[in-house]
Scaffold this active site. Sequence first.
Site, PDB file in Angstrom:
ATOM      1  N   SER A   6       0.846  -1.196   0.000  1.00  0.00           N
ATOM      2  CA  SER A   6       0.000   0.000   0.000  1.00  0.00           C
ATOM      3  C   SER A   6       0.878   1.241   0.000  1.00  0.00           C
ATOM      4  CB  SER A   6      -0.888   0.032   1.252  1.00  0.00           C
ATOM      5  OG  SER A   6      -1.383   1.349   1.439  1.00  0.00           O
ATOM      6  N   HIS A  31      -1.378  -1.129  -4.193  1.00  0.00           N
ATOM      7  CA  HIS A  31      -2.618  -0.834  -3.467  1.00  0.00           C
ATOM      8  C   HIS A  31      -2.641   0.655  -3.136  1.00  0.00           C
ATOM      9  CE1 HIS A  31      -6.063  -1.950  -0.891  1.00  0.00           C
ATOM     10  NE2 HIS A  31      -5.589  -1.074  -0.030  1.00  0.00           N
ATOM     11  N   ASP A  33      -4.736   3.745  -1.431  1.00  0.00           N
ATOM     12  CA  ASP A  33      -5.795   4.054  -0.466  1.00  0.00           C
ATOM     13  C   ASP A  33      -6.298   5.482  -0.626  1.00  0.00           C
ATOM     14  OD1 ASP A  33      -3.936   2.009   1.683  1.00  0.00           O
ATOM     15  OD2 ASP A  33      -6.011   1.614   1.098  1.00  0.00           O
ATOM     16  N   MET A  35      -8.799   8.318   0.516  1.00  0.00           N
ATOM     17  CA  MET A  35      -9.576   8.647   1.711  1.00  0.00           C
ATOM     18  C   MET A  35     -10.101  10.087   1.607  1.00  0.00           C
ATOM     19  SD  MET A  35      -7.107   7.074   4.674  1.00  0.00           S
ATOM     20  CE  MET A  35      -6.378   5.444   4.494  1.00  0.00           C
ATOM     21  N   HIS A  64      -8.518   1.409  -3.552  1.00  0.00           N
ATOM     22  CA  HIS A  64      -9.408   1.149  -2.404  1.00  0.00           C
ATOM     23  C   HIS A  64     -10.037   2.471  -2.008  1.00  0.00           C
ATOM     24  CE1 HIS A  64      -9.538   0.049   2.190  1.00  0.00           C
ATOM     25  NE2 HIS A  64     -10.744   0.261   1.685  1.00  0.00           N
ATOM     26  N   MET A  66     -12.096   4.739   0.231  1.00  0.00           N
ATOM     27  CA  MET A  66     -12.667   4.951   1.551  1.00  0.00           C
ATOM     28  C   MET A  66     -13.309   6.338   1.519  1.00  0.00           C
ATOM     29  SD  MET A  66      -9.506   3.309   3.662  1.00  0.00           S
ATOM     30  CE  MET A  66      -8.462   3.417   2.207  1.00  0.00           C
ATOM     31  N   MET A 135     -11.212  -5.964   5.758  1.00  0.00           N
ATOM     32  CA  MET A 135     -10.328  -5.110   6.549  1.00  0.00           C
ATOM     33  C   MET A 135      -9.921  -5.856   7.801  1.00  0.00           C
ATOM     34  SD  MET A 135      -9.966  -2.365   4.785  1.00  0.00           S
ATOM     35  CE  MET A 135      -8.946  -1.539   5.992  1.00  0.00           C
ATOM     36  N   ASP A 173      -6.666  -6.629   4.327  1.00  0.00           N
ATOM     37  CA  ASP A 173      -6.135  -5.270   4.238  1.00  0.00           C
ATOM     38  C   ASP A 173      -6.012  -4.648   5.633  1.00  0.00           C
ATOM     39  OD1 ASP A 173      -7.164  -2.186   2.531  1.00  0.00           O
ATOM     40  OD2 ASP A 173      -5.292  -2.809   3.477  1.00  0.00           O
TER      41      ASP A 173
END
Length: 214
Positions: A6, A31, A33, A35, A64, A66, A135, A173
């Site tokens: 990540s 990966h 992330d 957010m 991913h 979020m 998660m 994850d």
Amino acid sequence: MLIAPSVLSADFGNMAEAVIEVKAWGGDIIHCDVMDGVYVPNITFGMPMIKAIRKNTDLPVDVHLMITKPERYVGAFCDAGADIVTFHPDASEDVQGALDIIKSKGKKCGLVVNADVDFDIVVPYLDQIDLLVIMTVQAGFGGQSFKPECLDKVRTGEKLRNEHEYKYLIEADGGVIEDNIATCKEAGVDIAVAGSAVFRSKDPRKTIETMHNC
Ligand code: DX5
Ligand code: ZN
């Protein structure tokens, strides 16, 4: 076991270099992330960063999300270069719509079950997703401690996949390190996200090799 470092734990001031290193170290997937500071109490990056990462790697880019109402942006992340887009169904007002957009773009789609969310939320969609993300920390930050109880959801996902011949892969994850990855594999994990385990390692290549061979 595939390893998906990540980039949340990478040096944001040298992201291109970090992404190139992930491949050199033997990483399988990037990966990313995303957010928004609303679904999770942290803000990272958006489509421009995915475009920049895409330019520097031929590895699969696993985005991913979020973010709240991800249906608004899944298409834009596909256009920015994502190969796989996953999102939290509890943050969405139109899960099926979001999945349909990702598929219409010819990309792989997935759903994420946060640590404090029941597995049941993804059951209606298991027949159509490519990736089931469980998660193993509460979403929002890298470097957190692994929550072994979350592996029960991995076991449930594997059981249902076997019973119904679903096609999805299972990704763990959060908090995955060399010391717990064998337990993840036994539970049924196919892909392990590893942020701090890789980027804080004294020897990232060795860390990835050890995790590959768990
Ligand atoms: C947390 C992210 C994870 C995190 C993993 O919200 O979804 O991908 O970056 O980082 P580590 O491996 O350090 O827990
Ligand atoms: Zn993640």
